[in-house]
Design a protein around this motif. Sequence first.
Motif, PDB file in Angstrom:
ATOM      1  N   ARG A  29      33.824  28.653   6.102  1.00  0.00           N
ATOM      2  CA  ARG A  29      35.032  28.206   6.800  1.00  0.00           C
ATOM      3  C   ARG A  29      35.557  29.227   7.819  1.00  0.00           C
ATOM      4  O   ARG A  29      36.722  29.177   8.199  1.00  0.00           O
ATOM      5  N   GLU A  30      34.713  30.123   8.283  1.00  0.00           N
ATOM      6  CA  GLU A  30      35.145  31.033   9.343  1.00  0.00           C
ATOM      7  C   GLU A  30      34.539  30.606  10.682  1.00  0.00           C
ATOM      8  O   GLU A  30      33.547  29.871  10.730  1.00  0.00           O
ATOM      9  N   ILE A  31      35.162  31.061  11.769  1.00  0.00           N
ATOM     10  CA  ILE A  31      34.566  30.931  13.098  1.00  0.00           C
ATOM     11  C   ILE A  31      33.973  32.288  13.427  1.00  0.00           C
ATOM     12  O   ILE A  31      34.699  33.279  13.591  1.00  0.00           O
ATOM     13  N   PHE A  32      32.658  32.332  13.498  1.00  0.00           N
ATOM     14  CA  PHE A  32      31.953  33.593  13.708  1.00  0.00           C
ATOM     15  C   PHE A  32      31.368  33.619  15.109  1.00  0.00           C
ATOM     16  O   PHE A  32      30.613  32.728  15.489  1.00  0.00           O
ATOM     17  N   GLY A  33      31.718  34.636  15.878  1.00  0.00           N
ATOM     18  CA  GLY A  33      31.190  34.788  17.224  1.00  0.00           C
ATOM     19  C   GLY A  33      29.960  35.666  17.224  1.00  0.00           C
ATOM     20  O   GLY A  33      29.986  36.792  16.720  1.00  0.00           O
ATOM     21  N   LEU A  34      28.865  35.152  17.769  1.00  0.00           N
ATOM     22  CA  LEU A  34      27.630  35.925  17.898  1.00  0.00           C
ATOM     23  C   LEU A  34      27.426  36.205  19.380  1.00  0.00           C
ATOM     24  O   LEU A  34      27.130  35.300  20.166  1.00  0.00           O
ATOM     25  N   ILE A 157      28.215  23.266   8.507  1.00  0.00           N
ATOM     26  CA  ILE A 157      28.023  24.361   9.462  1.00  0.00           C
ATOM     27  C   ILE A 157      27.743  23.764  10.837  1.00  0.00           C
ATOM     28  O   ILE A 157      26.872  22.910  10.978  1.00  0.00           O
ATOM     29  N   ILE A 158      28.490  24.232  11.842  1.00  0.00           N
ATOM     30  CA  ILE A 158      28.286  23.764  13.214  1.00  0.00           C
ATOM     31  C   ILE A 158      27.978  24.969  14.084  1.00  0.00           C
ATOM     32  O   ILE A 158      28.740  25.943  14.125  1.00  0.00           O
ATOM     33  N   ARG A 185      39.316  21.533   9.571  1.00  0.00           N
ATOM     34  CA  ARG A 185      38.844  20.488   8.651  1.00  0.00           C
ATOM     35  C   ARG A 185      37.824  21.007   7.647  1.00  0.00           C
ATOM     36  O   ARG A 185      37.375  20.256   6.780  1.00  0.00           O
ATOM     37  N   GLY A 186      37.435  22.270   7.772  1.00  0.00           N
ATOM     38  CA  GLY A 186      36.577  22.880   6.766  1.00  0.00           C
ATOM     39  C   GLY A 186      35.201  23.319   7.213  1.00  0.00           C
ATOM     40  O   GLY A 186      34.448  23.889   6.404  1.00  0.00           O
ATOM     41  N   SER A 187      34.841  23.088   8.476  1.00  0.00           N
ATOM     42  CA  SER A 187      33.505  23.464   8.940  1.00  0.00           C
ATOM     43  C   SER A 187      33.437  24.958   9.250  1.00  0.00           C
ATOM     44  O   SER A 187      34.381  25.544   9.784  1.00  0.00           O
ATOM     45  N   THR A 188      32.301  25.553   8.918  1.00  0.00           N
ATOM     46  CA  THR A 188      31.985  26.910   9.354  1.00  0.00           C
ATOM     47  C   THR A 188      31.405  26.819  10.756  1.00  0.00           C
ATOM     48  O   THR A 188      30.530  25.986  11.012  1.00  0.00           O
ATOM     49  N   ILE A 189      31.884  27.649  11.662  1.00  0.00           N
ATOM     50  CA  ILE A 189      31.456  27.599  13.058  1.00  0.00           C
ATOM     51  C   ILE A 189      30.744  28.888  13.432  1.00  0.00           C
ATOM     52  O   ILE A 189      31.253  29.980  13.175  1.00  0.00           O
ATOM     53  N   ILE A 190      29.568  28.753  14.035  1.00  0.00           N
ATOM     54  CA  ILE A 190      28.906  29.894  14.677  1.00  0.00           C
ATOM     55  C   ILE A 190      28.947  29.630  16.172  1.00  0.00           C
ATOM     56  O   ILE A 190      28.493  28.579  16.643  1.00  0.00           O
ATOM     57  N   TYR A 191      29.492  30.590  16.910  1.00  0.00           N
ATOM     58  CA  TYR A 191      29.802  30.354  18.319  1.00  0.00           C
ATOM     59  C   TYR A 191      29.210  31.455  19.189  1.00  0.00           C
ATOM     60  O   TYR A 191      29.437  32.639  18.949  1.00  0.00           O
TER      61      TYR A 191
END
Length: 313
Positions: A29-34, A157-158, A185-191
């Motif tokens: 459930r985090e937004i992680f920036g790569l 995961i998106i 809404r609960g999705s983990t995001i890799i951005y």
Amino acid sequence: MSIIKIENLIKRYGSKLAVDNLSLNIEEREIFGLLGPNGAGKSTTIKIITGLLGLNSGSVKVGGFDLNDKASRINAKRIMGLVPQDLAIYSNMSARDNVLFFGRLYGLKGKELKDRTEEALEFVGLKDREHEKSKKFSGGMKRRLNIACAIVHQPKIIILDEPTVGIDPQSRNHILESIKELNRRGSTIIYTSHYMEEAESLCHRVGIIDNGKLIALGTKQELKNILAEDEKLLLKINTPSFNAKDEIKKMRGIKSAAFKDDVLEIITTNGQQQLQDILFTLAKHDVKVKSFNIIEPDLESLFLSLTGKNLRD
């Protein structure tokens, strides 16, 4: 709780080491920036996470599924949605048919497929254009349709690989707000992005990759603290001189120097004292300074300091 666990990941293309012993956990459930400059290894890492590319050694677990195992890899793909940098939509199909197609690929059918398709189109703001062929859409609308296709199966995961490249400000804002809502809404995001301001506004944590290695990891504030005692000089100039820049980079206390359009950005440990020497060097190379400013470093400064490059290079 970690939803993605990467341990000692190595990937080679022939003799080239694309990912070099990468270890990284991404929390649920985090937004992680790569982030990373071109060729740093972030796209290869994403392809491995999504099961599109095999690895040479190490391990990757997604939602508890080990990607080294074929059956687990299939299960991992079911809980992921990928929004690639290159559009993955069919131009001769309507928006609705595109989303239906990808929904079927994820095993949706019947009423569930119909309902999820309508929800996805509504979410990205394309419900009123659902019967139009996507080739008639603007760049921003195509990007939004791309997102609808990736989220129709409501993945845990998106992964979004530069989803705002080359679009208008209105669509860009719509996409950024959509990402925040998906996370709520609960999705983990890799951005991934070439726009540092997007990473600053969206991401809970950021990892910076260069030459296949993870060179920095933390919250925005943790990363900024690395440069807490540094200063960022912005010098607006008439014309770039790479000889002058290279000479400045060799000065004591200069961590990095790079051109960004008509601005020379310098990260230094003591900008006030070094300013005179910097101005002298620029003048020696016939570079005229129109104005200058000294500010506190930001994430872009850290990226420049660590990699020697601007994010968009």
